[in-house]
Design an enzyme around this catalytic site. Structure first.
Site, PDB file in Angstrom:
ATOM      1  N   ASP A 107      43.299 -15.639 -45.286  1.00 46.48           N
ATOM      2  CA  ASP A 107      43.484 -15.432 -46.745  1.00 46.48           C
ATOM      3  C   ASP A 107      42.278 -14.515 -46.971  1.00 46.48           C
ATOM      4  O   ASP A 107      41.285 -14.733 -46.587  1.00 46.48           O
ATOM      5  CB  ASP A 107      43.196 -16.836 -47.628  1.00 46.48           C
ATOM      6  CG  ASP A 107      44.437 -17.680 -47.435  1.00 46.48           C
ATOM      7  OD1 ASP A 107      45.720 -17.446 -47.215  1.00 46.48           O
ATOM      8  OD2 ASP A 107      44.363 -18.797 -47.445  1.00 46.48           O
ATOM      9  N   ASP A 125      51.624 -15.443 -48.966  1.00 49.12           N
ATOM     10  CA  ASP A 125      51.589 -16.418 -50.061  1.00 49.12           C
ATOM     11  C   ASP A 125      52.142 -15.820 -51.431  1.00 49.12           C
ATOM     12  O   ASP A 125      52.955 -16.617 -52.134  1.00 49.12           O
ATOM     13  CB  ASP A 125      50.081 -16.996 -50.464  1.00 49.12           C
ATOM     14  CG  ASP A 125      49.645 -17.770 -49.489  1.00 49.12           C
ATOM     15  OD1 ASP A 125      50.300 -18.463 -48.632  1.00 49.12           O
ATOM     16  OD2 ASP A 125      48.287 -17.509 -49.460  1.00 49.12           O
TER      17      ASP A 125
END
Length: 148
Positions: A107, A125
């Site tokens: 991330d 995401d």
């Protein structure tokens, strides 16, 4: 497929060029912040056992297979819903590749306002979230057609 390629390329670049835990200011209210998510969405279950991680992975795999099946069963005229499902499927596969190869998901996108930071996320995401939005939008649009 394009979502998967873009997601994996962005993660490869970020992981090769950024230092984990260091803030890289990009724009006001937007940073790159490399982190490794060992859990699921919003790092839930990150400290869970390997068994829990495996169960969640298998569940994710089953959901992806179900969405792929649904995608190909849909009428070709359902453009928005097919696009939305493609985004969700591509994003899910992008994150699953990380889990299989690395054992965690990379991330790096960090939006913030003042001292408040949204959960750090990645392009997979974002694709899942946008796809989910379009699925909801499609259901509302189809509901309007039925009631008119």
């Amino acid at each position: 497929m394009l979502i998967i390629v873009i997601d994996q390329a962005s993660k490869l670049w970020v992981n090769s060029n950024l230092v984990p835990g260091k803030v890289y200011s990009v724009l006001p209210h937007f940073n790159f912040y490399l982190t490794y998510n060992r859990g699921v969405a919003f790092s839930m279950f990150s400290s869970s056992s390997v068994v829990v991680h495996n169960i969640l992975f298998i569940l994710s795999l089953l959901i992806v297979f179900g969405l792929v099946f649904l995608h190909f069963k849909l009428d070709k005229s359902k453009y928005l819903l097919r696009f939305a499902l493609a985004l969700v499927i591509g994003g899910a596969i992008g994150n699953m590749i990380d889990k299989v190869i690395l054992g965690f998901v990379i991330d790096f996108i960090d939006f913030y306002w003042g001292s408040w930071h949204f959960a750090t996320f990645n392009l997979a995401d974002a694709a899942i979230s946008v796809g989910g939005f379009f699925i909801i939008l499609d259901s509302f649009l189809n509901e309007r057609k039925v009631t008119n």
